[in-house]
Design a protein around this motif. Structure first.
Motif, PDB file in Angstrom:
ATOM      1  N   MET A   1       0.842  -1.186   0.000  1.00 19.43           N
ATOM      2  CA  MET A   1       0.000   0.000   0.000  1.00 19.43           C
ATOM      3  C   MET A   1       0.881   1.241   0.000  1.00 19.43           C
ATOM      4  SD  MET A   1      -2.796  -0.921   2.843  1.00 19.43           S
ATOM      5  CE  MET A   1      -2.886  -2.646   3.217  1.00 19.43           C
ATOM      6  N   THR A   2       0.465   2.252  -0.737  1.00 22.35           N
ATOM      7  CA  THR A   2       1.225   3.476  -0.782  1.00 22.35           C
ATOM      8  C   THR A   2       0.308   4.646  -0.578  1.00 22.35           C
ATOM      9  OG1 THR A   2       0.970   3.647  -3.163  1.00 22.35           O
ATOM     10  CG2 THR A   2       2.911   2.483  -2.360  1.00 22.35           C
ATOM     11  N   THR A   3       0.848   5.731  -0.063  1.00 20.34           N
ATOM     12  CA  THR A   3       0.060   6.949   0.080  1.00 20.34           C
ATOM     13  C   THR A   3       0.510   7.950  -0.952  1.00 20.34           C
ATOM     14  OG1 THR A   3      -0.546   8.771   1.513  1.00 20.34           O
ATOM     15  CG2 THR A   3       1.631   7.842   1.860  1.00 20.34           C
ATOM     16  N   ALA A 140      -7.028   5.603  -2.950  1.00 21.31           N
ATOM     17  CA  ALA A 140      -6.467   6.350  -4.070  1.00 21.31           C
ATOM     18  C   ALA A 140      -7.346   6.129  -5.297  1.00 21.31           C
ATOM     19  CB  ALA A 140      -5.041   5.903  -4.338  1.00 21.31           C
ATOM     20  N   ALA A 141      -7.135   6.958  -6.322  1.00 20.88           N
ATOM     21  CA  ALA A 141      -7.974   6.891  -7.511  1.00 20.88           C
ATOM     22  C   ALA A 141      -7.938   5.523  -8.173  1.00 20.88           C
ATOM     23  CB  ALA A 141      -7.559   7.971  -8.508  1.00 20.88           C
ATOM     24  N   ASP A 142      -6.810   4.819  -8.058  1.00 22.68           N
ATOM     25  CA  ASP A 142      -6.713   3.501  -8.684  1.00 22.68           C
ATOM     26  C   ASP A 142      -7.413   2.410  -7.876  1.00 22.68           C
ATOM     27  OD1 ASP A 142      -5.023   3.288  -6.521  1.00 22.68           O
ATOM     28  OD2 ASP A 142      -3.274   2.615  -7.661  1.00 22.68           O
ATOM     29  N   SER A 143      -7.941   2.768  -6.711  1.00 20.38           N
ATOM     30  CA  SER A 143      -8.577   1.786  -5.830  1.00 20.38           C
ATOM     31  C   SER A 143     -10.026   2.112  -5.507  1.00 20.38           C
ATOM     32  CB  SER A 143      -7.795   1.681  -4.513  1.00 20.38           C
ATOM     33  OG  SER A 143      -6.432   1.372  -4.740  1.00 20.38           O
ATOM     34  N   VAL A 159      -5.110   0.166  -2.536  1.00 20.42           N
ATOM     35  CA  VAL A 159      -5.416  -1.153  -1.996  1.00 20.42           C
ATOM     36  C   VAL A 159      -5.838  -2.024  -3.175  1.00 20.42           C
ATOM     37  CG1 VAL A 159      -6.889  -2.487  -0.434  1.00 20.42           C
ATOM     38  CG2 VAL A 159      -6.162  -0.174   0.207  1.00 20.42           C
ATOM     39  N   PRO A 160      -5.259  -3.212  -3.338  1.00 25.44           N
ATOM     40  CA  PRO A 160      -5.582  -4.046  -4.505  1.00 25.44           C
ATOM     41  C   PRO A 160      -7.076  -4.257  -4.662  1.00 25.44           C
ATOM     42  CG  PRO A 160      -3.715  -4.964  -3.312  1.00 25.44           C
ATOM     43  CD  PRO A 160      -4.239  -3.838  -2.471  1.00 25.44           C
ATOM     44  N   LEU A 172      -7.282  -0.666   4.211  1.00 19.94           N
ATOM     45  CA  LEU A 172      -7.332   0.790   4.146  1.00 19.94           C
ATOM     46  C   LEU A 172      -7.214   1.402   5.533  1.00 19.94           C
ATOM     47  CD1 LEU A 172      -7.741   3.475   2.724  1.00 19.94           C
ATOM     48  CD2 LEU A 172     -10.219   3.092   2.834  1.00 19.94           C
ATOM     49  N   ALA A 173      -7.963   0.889   6.499  1.00 19.21           N
ATOM     50  CA  ALA A 173      -7.890   1.433   7.853  1.00 19.21           C
ATOM     51  C   ALA A 173      -6.502   1.250   8.444  1.00 19.21           C
ATOM     52  CB  ALA A 173      -8.941   0.762   8.738  1.00 19.21           C
TER      53      ALA A 173
END
Length: 343
Positions: A1-3, A140-143, A159-160, A172-173
């Motif tokens: 996961m990345t921010t 994120a936009a991709d998730s 998040v996948p 996510l949490a």
């Protein structure tokens, strides 16, 4: 996961550099997961995860009014803030709508939050989350289910999308609050005490025959076959239902099965008590099947038009997902899956 955003101290005051817990003030966290019933239930394990890592945290939850009974079943949820977007949309210009919205806005502003986590990933839920005071985290936009929602978050995490909905919520949490996800999903709820004079005297199996779409229904002939097989094994059958169409189906099936019960209308808390007392539950793709699993009642979920991989029932107790898109589980297959809990 990345921010995709840095600079905000994860978990607010909990990352301020103090080494002794005596310096820490309890966190206050707001979860935003408004609907639907199954989605709200899928978010319950997040509460337990947060409480394990931050035992003193206060956890609030914003949810559609029709599903507010679900987070109230969890002892670690402090305040439930109901929102009524579904109802407000039908009377957008009514004075009552605007009065209720003003009350909702006041409730959302009452507390300052160290973290606000929107696990819904919709533009609607992101706008709701931004009504509260505090940093908002989300996908994120991709998730996100609606990528535009990501623009409204202060902190965004990838998040996948191929993960089950329960795992996505938990991940996510965890990313938002800086801990790792461990262990099985713990829904953490218990049904309220209730008694029903109309219940069969013998052990019973609940049939959840109603769902939001007709293409997700299991054929009535299959319900009748399975019900009669369970009757022969000494089990009663109970069929709850919601609206008039569902109640007509339940009554029709109860009559065809024989010596079974079409339950009267029940509130969510009463449904929880009914499911918790059952020997097993058999249900179609409906939120109540997820509620049965959350209550640790052995459950077989039936899928004929949807893929259970991403939103099937998931828990630590006995549960089975049968079928899938374009598949039709047979009554014999359902009974075979039930054997371990019926023996």
């Amino acid at each position: 996961m990345t921010t995709t955003e840095s600079g905000w101290r994860v978990a607010g005051i909990y990352n301020c550099g103090f080494e002794k817990s005596s310096f820490y003030l309890p966190m206050r966290i707001l979860l935003v997961k408004t609907s639907s019933l199954g989605d709200v239930i899928h978010n319950l394990p997040v509460v337990g995860d947060i409480r394990r890592h931050f035992p003193e945290a206060t956890i609030d939850w914003c949810v559609e009014e029709g599903f507010a009974a679900i987070p109230r079943l969890h002892p670690a949820v402090d305040e439930v803030i109901p929102v009524a977007v579904r109802r407000w949309r039908k009377a957008l210009f009514a004075a009552r709508t605007w009065r209720e919205f003003a009350t909702f806005r006041t409730q959302m502003q009452r507390n300052a939050y160290d973290a606000i986590i929107d696990t819904q990933g919709l533009l609607k839920s992101a706008l709701i989350a931004r009504r509260a005071r505090g940093p908002v985290s989300g996908y994120a936009a991709d998730s996100a289910r609606e990528p535009l929602a990501a623009r409204l978050y202060h902190r965004r995490f990838s998040v996948p999308s191929g993960e089950h909905a329960v795992r996505r919520n938990r991940q996510l949490a965890a990313a938002a609050l800086g801990y790792a996800v461990t262990g099985d999903a713990d829904y953490g709820i218990a049904a309220p005490a209730a008694s029903f004079a109309w219940l069969p005297a013998r052990p019973y199996v609940v049939f959840l025959t109603a769902t939001s779409r007709d293409d997700k229904l299991w054929p009535e002939a299959h319900w009748i076959t399975l019900g009669r097989q369970l009757q022969a094994l000494g089990y009663g059958v109970v069929l709850p239902a919601g609206n008039a169409v569902e109640r007509e189906r339940a009554a029709r099936l109860a009559a065809a099965i024989g010596d079974s019960v079409a339950a009267p209308p029940l509130a969510i808390g009463e449904l929880a008590a009914l499911l918790a007392g059952a020997r097993a539950v058999v249900g179609v793709d409906t939120g109540l099947s997820h509620l049965a699993v959350a209550l640790a009642t052995p459950t077989v979920a039936l899928y004929v038009a949807t893929d259970p991989g991403l939103t099937g029932v998931l828990g630590s107790g006995f549960h089975r997902n049968l079928g899938g898109r374009g598949q039709m589980p047979a009554p014999a297959a359902v009974l075979a899956e039930l054997q371990p809990v019926l023996a």
